[in-house]
Design an enzyme around this catalytic site. Structure first.
Site, PDB file in Angstrom:
ATOM      1  N   LYS A  22       0.498  -1.384  -0.239  1.00  0.00           N
ATOM      2  CA  LYS A  22      -0.009  -0.139   0.180  1.00  0.00           C
ATOM      3  C   LYS A  22       0.999   1.361   0.360  1.00  0.00           C
ATOM      4  CE  LYS A  22      -1.994   1.574   4.718  1.00  0.00           C
ATOM      5  NZ  LYS A  22      -2.067   3.116   4.820  1.00  0.00           N
ATOM      6  N   ASN A  23       1.947   1.781   1.124  1.00  0.00           N
ATOM      7  CA  ASN A  23       2.664   3.076   1.204  1.00  0.00           C
ATOM      8  C   ASN A  23       3.813   2.856  -0.059  1.00  0.00           C
ATOM      9  OD1 ASN A  23       1.049   3.424   3.374  1.00  0.00           O
ATOM     10  ND2 ASN A  23       2.085   3.270   4.899  1.00  0.00           N
ATOM     11  N   ARG A  94      -4.145  10.218   3.896  1.00  0.00           N
ATOM     12  CA  ARG A  94      -2.911  10.314   4.065  1.00  0.00           C
ATOM     13  C   ARG A  94      -1.441  11.377   3.359  1.00  0.00           C
ATOM     14  NH1 ARG A  94      -0.376  14.178   8.230  1.00  0.00           N
ATOM     15  NH2 ARG A  94       1.789  13.544   8.374  1.00  0.00           N
ATOM     16  N   CYS A 118      -5.191   7.600   8.797  1.00  0.00           N
ATOM     17  CA  CYS A 118      -6.097   7.301  10.154  1.00  0.00           C
ATOM     18  C   CYS A 118      -5.569   8.162  11.066  1.00  0.00           C
ATOM     19  CB  CYS A 118      -4.591   6.078  10.768  1.00  0.00           C
ATOM     20  SG  CYS A 118      -5.029   4.717   9.089  1.00  0.00           S
ATOM     21  N   ARG A 123       0.141  14.533  13.309  1.00  0.00           N
ATOM     22  CA  ARG A 123       0.562  13.515  11.990  1.00  0.00           C
ATOM     23  C   ARG A 123       1.462  14.687  10.993  1.00  0.00           C
ATOM     24  NH1 ARG A 123      -1.874   8.674   9.389  1.00  0.00           N
ATOM     25  NH2 ARG A 123       0.583   8.297   8.472  1.00  0.00           N
ATOM     26  N   ILE A 125       3.140  17.814   9.087  1.00  0.00           N
ATOM     27  CA  ILE A 125       4.023  17.530   8.122  1.00  0.00           C
ATOM     28  C   ILE A 125       5.186  19.068   8.175  1.00  0.00           C
ATOM     29  CG2 ILE A 125       2.842  16.902   6.402  1.00  0.00           C
ATOM     30  CD1 ILE A 125       2.126  19.770   5.717  1.00  0.00           C
ATOM     31  N   ASP A 126       5.427  18.993   9.487  1.00  0.00           N
ATOM     32  CA  ASP A 126       7.232  20.595   9.243  1.00  0.00           C
ATOM     33  C   ASP A 126       7.885  19.586   8.091  1.00  0.00           C
ATOM     34  OD1 ASP A 126       6.828  18.612  11.867  1.00  0.00           O
ATOM     35  OD2 ASP A 126       8.816  19.652  11.758  1.00  0.00           O
ATOM     36  N   GLN A 127       8.663  18.965   8.666  1.00  0.00           N
ATOM     37  CA  GLN A 127       9.896  18.433   7.672  1.00  0.00           C
ATOM     38  C   GLN A 127       9.965  17.884   6.357  1.00  0.00           C
ATOM     39  OE1 GLN A 127      12.601  17.470   9.657  1.00  0.00           O
ATOM     40  NE2 GLN A 127      11.288  18.498  11.540  1.00  0.00           N
ATOM     41  N   ASP A 307       3.346  -0.087  12.207  1.00  0.00           N
ATOM     42  CA  ASP A 307       1.376  -0.251  11.919  1.00  0.00           C
ATOM     43  C   ASP A 307       1.458  -2.173  12.338  1.00  0.00           C
ATOM     44  OD1 ASP A 307       1.726   1.611   9.891  1.00  0.00           O
ATOM     45  OD2 ASP A 307       2.417   1.277   8.549  1.00  0.00           O
ATOM     46  N   ILE A 329       6.148   5.865  17.822  1.00  0.00           N
ATOM     47  CA  ILE A 329       5.961   6.454  16.330  1.00  0.00           C
ATOM     48  C   ILE A 329       4.950   7.559  16.442  1.00  0.00           C
ATOM     49  CG2 ILE A 329       5.233   6.291  13.822  1.00  0.00           C
ATOM     50  CD1 ILE A 329       8.812   5.728  14.893  1.00  0.00           C
ATOM     51  N   ARG A 399      -9.230   0.405   3.817  1.00  0.00           N
ATOM     52  CA  ARG A 399      -8.211   0.891   3.002  1.00  0.00           C
ATOM     53  C   ARG A 399      -7.237   0.738   2.849  1.00  0.00           C
ATOM     54  NH1 ARG A 399      -6.971   5.374   6.999  1.00  0.00           N
ATOM     55  NH2 ARG A 399      -5.544   5.728   4.823  1.00  0.00           N
TER      56      ARG A 399
HETATM   57  N1  EPU Z   1       6.115  13.454  12.089  1.00  0.00           N
HETATM   58  C1  EPU Z   1       6.805  15.114  12.378  1.00  0.00           C
HETATM   59  N2  EPU Z   1       6.678  16.101  11.309  1.00  0.00           N
HETATM   60  C2  EPU Z   1       6.650  15.645   9.944  1.00  0.00           C
HETATM   61  C3  EPU Z   1       6.205  14.163   9.628  1.00  0.00           C
HETATM   62  C4  EPU Z   1       6.160  13.453  10.520  1.00  0.00           C
HETATM   63  O1  EPU Z   1       6.710  14.824  13.656  1.00  0.00           O
HETATM   64  O2  EPU Z   1       6.976  16.457   9.366  1.00  0.00           O
HETATM   65  C5  EPU Z   1       6.444  12.171  12.958  1.00  0.00           C
HETATM   66  C6  EPU Z   1       4.984  11.743  12.678  1.00  0.00           C
HETATM   67  O3  EPU Z   1       4.251  13.232  13.212  1.00  0.00           O
HETATM   68  C7  EPU Z   1       4.684  10.327  14.037  1.00  0.00           C
HETATM   69  C8  EPU Z   1       6.040  10.357  12.961  1.00  0.00           C
HETATM   70  O4  EPU Z   1       7.012  11.118  12.513  1.00  0.00           O
HETATM   71  O5  EPU Z   1       4.615  10.966  14.672  1.00  0.00           O
HETATM   72  C9  EPU Z   1       6.472   9.111  11.681  1.00  0.00           C
HETATM   73  O6  EPU Z   1       5.399  10.117  10.884  1.00  0.00           O
HETATM   74  P1  EPU Z   1       6.450   9.166   9.566  1.00  0.00           P
HETATM   75  O7  EPU Z   1       6.717  10.773   8.634  1.00  0.00           O
HETATM   76  O8  EPU Z   1       7.462   8.367   9.352  1.00  0.00           O
HETATM   77  O9  EPU Z   1       4.558   8.596   9.375  1.00  0.00           O
HETATM   78  P2  EPU Z   1       3.860   9.298   8.136  1.00  0.00           P
HETATM   79  O10 EPU Z   1       4.452   9.533   6.558  1.00  0.00           O
HETATM   80  O11 EPU Z   1       2.616  10.552   7.723  1.00  0.00           O
HETATM   81  C10 EPU Z   1       3.880   6.868   7.034  1.00  0.00           C
HETATM   82  C11 EPU Z   1       2.312   5.470   6.610  1.00  0.00           C
HETATM   83  C12 EPU Z   1       2.280   4.657   8.034  1.00  0.00           C
HETATM   84  C13 EPU Z   1       3.225   4.193   8.141  1.00  0.00           C
HETATM   85  C14 EPU Z   1       4.757   5.467   8.752  1.00  0.00           C
HETATM   86  C15 EPU Z   1       5.835   5.216  10.063  1.00  0.00           C
HETATM   87  C16 EPU Z   1       1.930   6.311   4.334  1.00  0.00           C
HETATM   88  C17 EPU Z   1       0.288   6.966   3.823  1.00  0.00           C
HETATM   89  N3  EPU Z   1       1.880   6.260   5.679  1.00  0.00           N
HETATM   90  O12 EPU Z   1       3.356   7.629   7.872  1.00  0.00           O
HETATM   91  O13 EPU Z   1       0.971   4.377   7.532  1.00  0.00           O
HETATM   92  O14 EPU Z   1       2.714   4.127  10.003  1.00  0.00           O
HETATM   93  O15 EPU Z   1       4.862   5.991   7.686  1.00  0.00           O
HETATM   94  O16 EPU Z   1       6.334   3.567   8.705  1.00  0.00           O
HETATM   95  O17 EPU Z   1       2.919   6.106   4.005  1.00  0.00           O
HETATM   96  C18 EPU Z   1      -0.447   2.526   7.759  1.00  0.00           C
HETATM   97  O18 EPU Z   1       0.247   1.836   6.677  1.00  0.00           O
HETATM   98  O19 EPU Z   1      -1.659   2.687   8.640  1.00  0.00           O
HETATM   99  C19 EPU Z   1       0.275   3.704   8.535  1.00  0.00           C
HETATM  100  C20 EPU Z   1      -0.308   4.059   9.433  1.00  0.00           C
END
Ligand code: EPU
Length: 430
Positions: A22-23, A94, A118, A123, A125-127, A307, A329, A399
């Protein structure tokens, strides 16, 4: 209302085949917008999030043709950078944030709704924003949208992420793939789908090195062509079937996997007493008797994946002692515990830590899926429980899991997807 009705207690046996990740699919589909030719993507999972992502790139002007169940052809030549998909469509998942990196990288401008997905905690997106700004974009969050713009074009940069974010790492790769010069991402995330996205882009002509390590180097190229690419198998779907087979005391073969990608999970499941026999692209799972209490801490890859945390907790519920589970996480990924308690689980939660007291058996109950993996965990629990469970809000589960009912039935599970009239449609009983 549509729900899963599961009569638990049958050990799962036989074999099941895993679909595309999926991801990875949710990143590779928007990545095709960077290409100038037709991209044929194979092993695409048949899940609702993918349908939404394909719908969004169509709204941006791409032509999407479903060649067969798992193969899609995307012709991005009609995408101009002016169109914006409907707000509600973008906020429903997302991964819509990948449209930012792809559109910014291709057209120097992007307007995307703040992403949804979810409800498992804050969550941010500052990074992502930090990465785009380092590449020279102006980024503004206003009226529910993220606007990114680079009037003079993006330029290569050296970016140090504060968090090894999966989404930010991929988004910066997307934005940098066509940006002249050498962009370096330090503290990059290392998940298998990051490697898959880099492999996809490299196969279309990009120059990306180091994906899968914490330093990724992207040398911008002038153009990316089209071509054919096959998405890697979904390690989390595979992990969920491991949990389901083990929880029911079953013995079954999981096919179409990359065993290396499962090691972060199988190591922990082995500690619990689950047995594995590994083949080139398959793994046999078996379990019987109670599981051993085991502590788990979720970590970025190659640590135990967040996950898989809810599904693993189901096995710990059926273990012979007390286990501590630490979610490192996301800050709100234990909401499903209240639903498991309805089935007789004994779990207490304090912030990001859950204490799981094993019980001999779970019992069927009416329960609700609160998010994708929480829902998957309830399916695993219901399959293992004595009696009948009815799981509502299965749209969360659909989903991310393709043909779940068919695949579980193939393993001998007693599961049905049942539609009943909504409450307001029910005839009034006077
Ligand atoms: N974070 C920040 N700032 C950012 C980005 C992330 O503070 O700019 C924090 C998040 O709040 C979180 C942590 O860093 O606490 C990790 O976030 P990450 O960016 O790695 O996750 P994501 O991109 O939001 C993806 C997957 C998730 C999976 C995570 C971790 C997709 C669409 N989503 O999310 O998948 O849990 O990586 O591996 O790829 C799922 O499939 O059920 C799912 C939630």
């Amino acid at each position: 209302m549509t729900k899963f009705v599961i009569s638990g207690g049958t050990p799962l046996t036989g074999e099941v085949s895993i679909g595309g990740m999926k991801n990875a699919a949710l990143a590779i589909i928007p990545a095709t917008l960077l290409c100038k030719g037709v991209c044929r993507i194979e092993n695409v999972p048949k899940i609702n999030d993918v349908t939404i992502m394909l719908g969004m790139i169509e709204k941006l002007g791409a032509k999407v043709r479903l060649v067969d169940d798992c193969v899609v052809e995307i012709d991005p030549t009609g995408v101009t950078g002016d169109a914006v998909p409907p707000y509600d469509m973008m906020r429903s998942i997302r991964a819509s944030y990948y449209l930012l990196g792809a559109m910014l990288g291709r057209f120097g401008t992007a307007k995307v709704a703040l992403p949804g997905g979810c409800n498992i905690g804050v969550r941010a997106i500052d990074q992502h924003v930090k990465g785009f700004e380092a590449l020279g974009a102006n980024v503004e969050v206003k009226n529910g949208f993220v606007f990114a713009d680079s009037p003079v074009g993006l330029s290569a940069s050296h970016i140090y992420l504060d968090i090894a974010s999966v989404g930010a790492t991929i988004n910066i790769i997307l934005a940098a793939a066509l940006t002249p010069g050498l962009t370096i991402i330090e503290s990059a995330a290392k998940e298998p789908h990051i490697v898959d996205v880099a492999n996809f882009l490299n196969s279309m002509g990009a120059d990306i090195m180091g994906a899968g390590t914490d330093v990724i180097k992207i040398r911008g190229v002038e153009t990316l062509a089209g071509g054919t690419y096959s998405i890697i198998p979904d390690q989390i779907e595979a992990g969920t079937y491991i949990a389901a087979i083990a929880a029911t005391g079953g013995n079954a073969l999981i096919k179409n996997i990359i065993p290396k990608h499962l090691e972060c999970m199988t190591a922990k499941f082995s500690e619990m007493g689950v047995e594995f026999e590994e083949f080139d692209d398959a793994i046999r799972v078996s379990a019987n008797g109670r599981f051993k209490k085991t502590n788990i801490k979720t970590l970025p890859y190659p640590g135990f994946p967040t996950d898989m945390q809810p599904q693993a907790v189901v096995l710990l519920c059926l273990s012979d002692g007390t286990s501590i589970v630490t979610e490192s996480i996301f800050d709100n990924r234990f909401r499903y515990v209240t639903e498991l308690s309805r089935m007789g689980a004994n779990i207490s939660v304090d912030g990001r830590v859950a204490v799981v007291e094993g019980v001999p058996k779970l019992t069927g109950a009416p329960i609700k899926a609160l998010d994708l993996r929480a829902g998957a965990a309830l399916v695993v629990a219901a399959l293992a429980a004595n009696g009948i469970s009815e799981i509502e809000d299965i749209h969360h589960i659909e989903r991310g899991y393709e043909m779940l009912v068919e695949k579980l039935r193939g393993l001998g599970a007693n599961i049905a997807r049942v539609s009943t009239p909504d409450a307001e449609e029910l005839p009034k009983v006077l």
